[in-house]
Design a protein around this motif. Structure first.
Motif, short mmCIF file in Angstrom:
data_model
loop_
_atom_site.label_atom_id
_atom_site.label_comp_id
_atom_site.label_asym_id
_atom_site.label_seq_id
_atom_site.Cartn_x
_atom_site.Cartn_y
_atom_site.Cartn_z
N VAL A 12 0.83 -1.21 0.00
CA VAL A 12 0.00 0.00 0.00
C VAL A 12 0.87 1.25 0.00
CG1 VAL A 12 -1.99 -1.13 1.07
CG2 VAL A 12 -0.26 -0.07 2.52
N ASP A 13 2.04 1.19 0.65
CA ASP A 13 2.95 2.33 0.60
C ASP A 13 3.49 2.55 -0.81
OD1 ASP A 13 2.62 2.84 3.28
OD2 ASP A 13 4.43 1.77 3.92
N GLN A 14 3.79 1.47 -1.52
CA GLN A 14 4.31 1.59 -2.88
C GLN A 14 3.23 1.98 -3.88
OE1 GLN A 14 6.01 -2.45 -2.76
NE2 GLN A 14 8.00 -1.56 -3.24
N MET A 15 1.98 1.68 -3.57
CA MET A 15 0.89 2.05 -4.47
C MET A 15 0.48 3.50 -4.34
SD MET A 15 -1.70 -1.24 -4.49
CE MET A 15 -2.75 -0.46 -5.72
N GLN A 16 0.80 4.14 -3.23
CA GLN A 16 0.34 5.51 -3.01
C GLN A 16 0.85 6.48 -4.08
OE1 GLN A 16 0.77 6.88 0.97
NE2 GLN A 16 -0.19 8.85 0.57
N PRO A 17 2.16 6.44 -4.49
CA PRO A 17 2.57 7.34 -5.58
C PRO A 17 1.81 7.12 -6.87
CG PRO A 17 4.49 6.46 -4.43
CD PRO A 17 3.31 5.70 -3.92
N ASP A 18 1.42 5.86 -7.16
CA ASP A 18 0.65 5.59 -8.36
C ASP A 18 -0.73 6.26 -8.29
OD1 ASP A 18 2.69 4.06 -9.40
OD2 ASP A 18 1.87 2.17 -8.66
N ILE A 19 -1.36 6.17 -7.13
CA ILE A 19 -2.69 6.80 -6.98
C ILE A 19 -2.57 8.32 -7.09
CG2 ILE A 19 -4.72 6.97 -5.52
CD1 ILE A 19 -4.17 4.15 -6.49
N ASP A 20 -1.52 8.89 -6.46
CA ASP A 20 -1.32 10.34 -6.54
C ASP A 20 -1.06 10.78 -7.99
OD1 ASP A 20 -1.59 10.43 -3.80
OD2 ASP A 20 0.57 10.40 -3.40
N GLU A 21 -0.28 9.98 -8.71
CA GLU A 21 -0.01 10.31 -10.11
C GLU A 21 -1.29 10.28 -10.95
OE1 GLU A 21 2.31 8.40 -13.99
OE2 GLU A 21 2.76 7.66 -11.97
N LEU A 22 -2.15 9.31 -10.67
CA LEU A 22 -3.41 9.23 -11.41
C LEU A 22 -4.28 10.46 -11.15
CD1 LEU A 22 -4.49 5.49 -11.12
CD2 LEU A 22 -3.85 6.73 -13.18
N GLU A 23 -4.32 10.90 -9.89
CA GLU A 23 -5.11 12.10 -9.58
C GLU A 23 -4.61 13.31 -10.35
OE1 GLU A 23 -7.04 11.69 -5.14
OE2 GLU A 23 -5.03 12.50 -5.31
#
Length: 376
Positions: free
Chosen positions: A190-201
């Motif tokens: 979940v820590d590694q996925m957070q930058p991906d979610i932020d990038e999508l936003e």
């Protein structure tokens, strides 16, 4: 001249002999006997190891298996006295996380999640990859069965062997060690996925509609769904192992409810429950993050759909505005193209430029009005 044949022919043709079964030891990753938290030398064969523990009445066996087939698992089940339903679950895999009781045996299923590194979300086919870990814990043995390449168990045995004061608690502490490693891997994912979610936003709200790629959002939401399937069902088993008195699903259980608090294998000892409470706390954090990611991605999909809808509405207004501008000269030209003999101003020498000026004037007024209303 006799004919030549490659292989048997006619009445001599026989079916290929069946392949010999693969011995159960081929699925064994490691096997050891532990007395007071210290591994005993030798005894790497699980049958001999378990026989030794039963005869001496000391210690427990820790057997690790990787993707055993039905025959291999049946051999192991005969040695340790496992219920046939456990064997079915262990071989079939693809189980959801759960905890079940079989008399004096605890059966726990965990899903392992691995984050796949990628340079760009646009070129990624998967973000997470899942494996499966199953644990069977009894009075004097614990069996770990792994399915898949990403099971994150490397080093768990060595870490516990380095702390005999912890390992002396028996099979229950091994279950805790594996569960703790798996939940820690959830935290990493979940820590590694957070930058991906932020990038999508950033991409959804910064990109123009023409450059908007909703497929990437769907991919991320699919991976978050995979994570939810691994995380959410694990909460009730960990809650029970942490001290919740509500029993899990019990198959072939002959213990009454009063005996559940003193389950064989030490799973309800106070010290063990304290260890599992720490794991349950970490899992709660992961569940909160997964729910947040799911909500954010759902909002991103809705925002992307709204942007597309607004852009389509804007495009339709522009098309309608240009159609209105084209309608005026089309109407005038259509009237004077009807070829009637008696029409006004047909003989006037200035009629053509006047009609053109009227068309241009009306179109200019329409353009100004539409532009003021932001239709153009």
């Amino acid at each position: 001249m006799p004919s030549l044949h490659w292989g048997p022919s006619g009445g001599d043709r026989r079916a290929d002999p069946p392949l010999p079964p693969i011995p159960a030891n081929r699925a064994v990753v490691d096997c050891g006997v532990y007395v007071d938290g210290v591994r005993q030398p030798g005894l790497r064969d699980f049958a001999n190891a378990y026989r030794h523990v039963r005869e001496t009445g000391e210690g427990f066996v820790w057997l690790g298996l990787h993707s055993p087939n039905e025959k291999q698992m049946t051999t192991v089940a005969e040695v340790f006295g496992l219920h046939h339903l456990i064997v079915e679950d262990l071989v079939s895999a693809h189980q959801r996380p759960k905890l079940e009781l079989y008399d004096d045996i605890v059966f726990l299923v965990l899903r392992s999640i691995h984050y796949i590194d990628h340079d760009s979300l646009d070129r990624a086919n998967d973000i997470v990859d899942a494996g499966e870990i199953m644990l069977i814990s009894g009075r004097d043995f614990v069996i770990t069965v792994r399915h898949g390449d990403h099971t994150q168990l490397a080093g768990v045995r060595a870490a516990l062997e380095a702390r005999p004061e912890i390992l002396r608690h028996g099979p229950a502490i091994v279950v805790h060690g594996v569960a703790d490693r798996v939940v820690d891997s959830y935290v990493d994912v979940v820590d590694q996925m957070q930058p991906d979610i932020d990038e999508l936003e950033e991409r959804i709200f910064a990109a123009s509609t023409a450059e908007l790629d909703i497929d990437v959002v769907y991919l991320s939401q699919r991976e978050v769904l995979e994570l939810r399937r691994a995380v959410l069902p694990l909460a009730p088993p960990l809650a029970w192992l942490s001290g919740n008195e509500r029993p899990p699903v019990a198959r072939h259980l002959e213990l009454d409810a009063g005996h559940l608090t003193e389950l064989i294998g030490g799973h309800r000892e106070a010290e063990i429950r304290r260890h599992f409470r720490d794991v349950a706390d970490h899992l709660s954090t992961v569940i909160d993050m997964v729910n947040e990611y799911d909500n954010r991605l759902g909002s991103l999909l809705q925002a992307a759909a709204t942007k597309v809808s607004i852009q389509q509405s804007t495009d339709m207004r522009k098309i309608s505005a240009w159609a209105a501008l084209a309608a005026v000269p089309t109407m005038i030209a259509g009237i004077y193209g009807m070829n009637f003999e008696f029409m006004p101003e047909l003989k006037w020498e200035f009629s053509y430029p006047v009609v053109l000026l009227v068309m241009i004037g009306v179109c200019a007024l329409l353009w100004r009005s539409l532009h003021r209303n932001k239709w153009l």
